[in-house]
Design a protein around this motif. Structure first.
Motif, PDB file in Angstrom:
ATOM      1  N   GLU A  77      -1.706   1.560  -2.997  1.00  0.00           N
ATOM      2  CA  GLU A  77      -2.632   1.482  -1.877  1.00  0.00           C
ATOM      3  C   GLU A  77      -2.078   0.547  -0.815  1.00  0.00           C
ATOM      4  O   GLU A  77      -1.229  -0.308  -1.090  1.00  0.00           O
ATOM      5  N   TYR A  78      -2.537   0.768   0.394  1.00  0.00           N
ATOM      6  CA  TYR A  78      -2.180  -0.189   1.444  1.00  0.00           C
ATOM      7  C   TYR A  78      -3.383  -0.426   2.335  1.00  0.00           C
ATOM      8  O   TYR A  78      -4.257   0.426   2.488  1.00  0.00           O
ATOM      9  N   GLY A  79      -3.417  -1.630   2.865  1.00  0.00           N
ATOM     10  CA  GLY A  79      -4.496  -2.011   3.761  1.00  0.00           C
ATOM     11  C   GLY A  79      -3.945  -2.610   5.036  1.00  0.00           C
ATOM     12  O   GLY A  79      -2.853  -3.190   5.051  1.00  0.00           O
ATOM     13  N   VAL A 109       1.220   9.143   3.197  1.00  0.00           N
ATOM     14  CA  VAL A 109       2.558   8.927   2.642  1.00  0.00           C
ATOM     15  C   VAL A 109       2.812   7.430   2.711  1.00  0.00           C
ATOM     16  O   VAL A 109       2.492   6.776   3.700  1.00  0.00           O
ATOM     17  N   VAL A 110       3.379   6.876   1.631  1.00  0.00           N
ATOM     18  CA  VAL A 110       3.618   5.437   1.602  1.00  0.00           C
ATOM     19  C   VAL A 110       4.837   5.144   0.746  1.00  0.00           C
ATOM     20  O   VAL A 110       5.029   5.755  -0.302  1.00  0.00           O
ATOM     21  N   ASP A 111       5.660   4.221   1.221  1.00  0.00           N
ATOM     22  CA  ASP A 111       6.848   3.785   0.499  1.00  0.00           C
ATOM     23  C   ASP A 111       6.821   2.263   0.466  1.00  0.00           C
ATOM     24  O   ASP A 111       7.042   1.600   1.487  1.00  0.00           O
ATOM     25  N   MET A 112       6.536   1.721  -0.697  1.00  0.00           N
ATOM     26  CA  MET A 112       6.392   0.268  -0.824  1.00  0.00           C
ATOM     27  C   MET A 112       7.709  -0.455  -0.572  1.00  0.00           C
ATOM     28  O   MET A 112       7.743  -1.536   0.025  1.00  0.00           O
ATOM     29  N   HIS A 114       1.991   6.081   6.406  1.00  0.00           N
ATOM     30  CA  HIS A 114       1.154   6.782   7.388  1.00  0.00           C
ATOM     31  C   HIS A 114      -0.022   7.387   6.653  1.00  0.00           C
ATOM     32  O   HIS A 114       0.131   7.959   5.567  1.00  0.00           O
ATOM     33  N   ALA A 115      -1.200   7.247   7.213  1.00  0.00           N
ATOM     34  CA  ALA A 115      -2.391   7.870   6.642  1.00  0.00           C
ATOM     35  C   ALA A 115      -3.298   8.313   7.773  1.00  0.00           C
ATOM     36  O   ALA A 115      -3.322   7.703   8.852  1.00  0.00           O
ATOM     37  N   ASP A 125      -0.671   3.658  10.839  1.00  0.00           N
ATOM     38  CA  ASP A 125       0.773   3.648  10.654  1.00  0.00           C
ATOM     39  C   ASP A 125       1.235   2.243  10.311  1.00  0.00           C
ATOM     40  O   ASP A 125       0.740   1.260  10.877  1.00  0.00           O
ATOM     41  N   VAL A 126       2.186   2.168   9.384  1.00  0.00           N
ATOM     42  CA  VAL A 126       2.720   0.887   8.936  1.00  0.00           C
ATOM     43  C   VAL A 126       4.240   0.929   8.999  1.00  0.00           C
ATOM     44  O   VAL A 126       4.861   1.950   8.675  1.00  0.00           O
ATOM     45  N   GLU A 127       4.834  -0.169   9.437  1.00  0.00           N
ATOM     46  CA  GLU A 127       6.281  -0.311   9.487  1.00  0.00           C
ATOM     47  C   GLU A 127       6.638  -1.747   9.140  1.00  0.00           C
ATOM     48  O   GLU A 127       5.763  -2.620   9.107  1.00  0.00           O
ATOM     49  N   PRO A 128       7.906  -2.029   8.875  1.00  0.00           N
ATOM     50  CA  PRO A 128       8.281  -3.407   8.557  1.00  0.00           C
ATOM     51  C   PRO A 128       8.009  -4.359   9.724  1.00  0.00           C
ATOM     52  O   PRO A 128       8.080  -3.964  10.894  1.00  0.00           O
ATOM     53  N   VAL A 129       7.701  -5.587   9.405  1.00  0.00           N
ATOM     54  CA  VAL A 129       7.668  -6.638  10.420  1.00  0.00           C
ATOM     55  C   VAL A 129       9.093  -6.827  10.920  1.00  0.00           C
ATOM     56  O   VAL A 129      10.047  -6.775  10.139  1.00  0.00           O
TER      57      VAL A 129
END
Length: 215
Positions: free
Chosen positions: A12-14, A130-133, A139-140, A149-153
């Protein structure tokens, strides 16, 4: 009647409106501009069950927030249940997420629900995810309602990816979290709109008795 036992194993991601690092992870107050805590969380179940109901491969999401720190209460939550689920699976996921069959305050679902005064009726919808830890990319989307959307800092000078982990041996949601940068926009009954704020990706292994801790 004894409630069915359940288990979820997945990821999961938040994404919340705090700065990178999120003081809430360390019992601090939100670092958002207005002091509020607003969030979106997306879950992919790899293996799961609720009693004899199989939950493998299903997804759920929730959005909401509080005007201040979570522990001060007065929050709201809106959940999304995977439209691919049949009636028994929908009921199972709803009961898990809305803390209807969980030991009191044993899971993050229980804590967040206890701190909410408004719990909206769930929406049954397709949830893209889709998520890659490892790469801190995700992306959700619930089409037409919420997109994330999530990306690296990244280093603000060089643009190089910056990797940092939060380790919480006694955490009630996860024990290790990859931190990232998230952007989310949501409409409907709960509205969210923040960019390049804290995101965390974590392995999920939860039961009705709480988190399963791995050495």
């Amino acid at each position: 009647m004894t409630a069915p036992s359940w288990v979820l194993n997945g990821i999961e991601y938040g994404n919340c409106n705090c700065d990178y690092g999120c003081p809430c992870q360390f019992n601090g107050r939100p670092s958002s501009a207005d002091g509020s805590c607003r969030y979106a969380t997306f879950t992919q179940i790899y293996e799961g069950r609720y009693g004899d109901v199989n939950l493998d491969g299903l997804r759920f999401a929730w959005i909401g927030g509080w005007s201040g720190p979570v522990h001060e209460g007065g929050g709201e939550i809106l959940t999304f249940i995977d439209a691919r689920a049949d009636d028994r699976q929908r009921n199972a996921l709803q009961r898990i997420v809305l803390n209807e069959d969980t030991e009191e305050l044993k899971t993050h679902y229980a804590v967040f629900c206890a701190m909410c005064t408004t719990i909206h009726e769930p929406i049954y919808a397709l949830i893209e995810m889709v998520v890659d830890m490892e790469t801190r990319v995700a992306h959700a989307e619930v089409p037409g309602i919420v997109v994330s959307d999530v990306e690296p800092v990244r280093n603000p000078v060089t643009g190089k990816e910056h990797r940092a982990q939060i380790v919480l041996p006694e955490g009630f949601a996860s024990t290790l979290m990859e931190t990232a940068s998230g952007t989310v926009k949501a409409t409907d009954r709960v509205k969210l709109d923040f960019t390049n704020t804290f995101a965390g990706i974590a392995r999920l292994h939860m039961t009705d008795q709480g988190i399963v801790r791995h050495q």
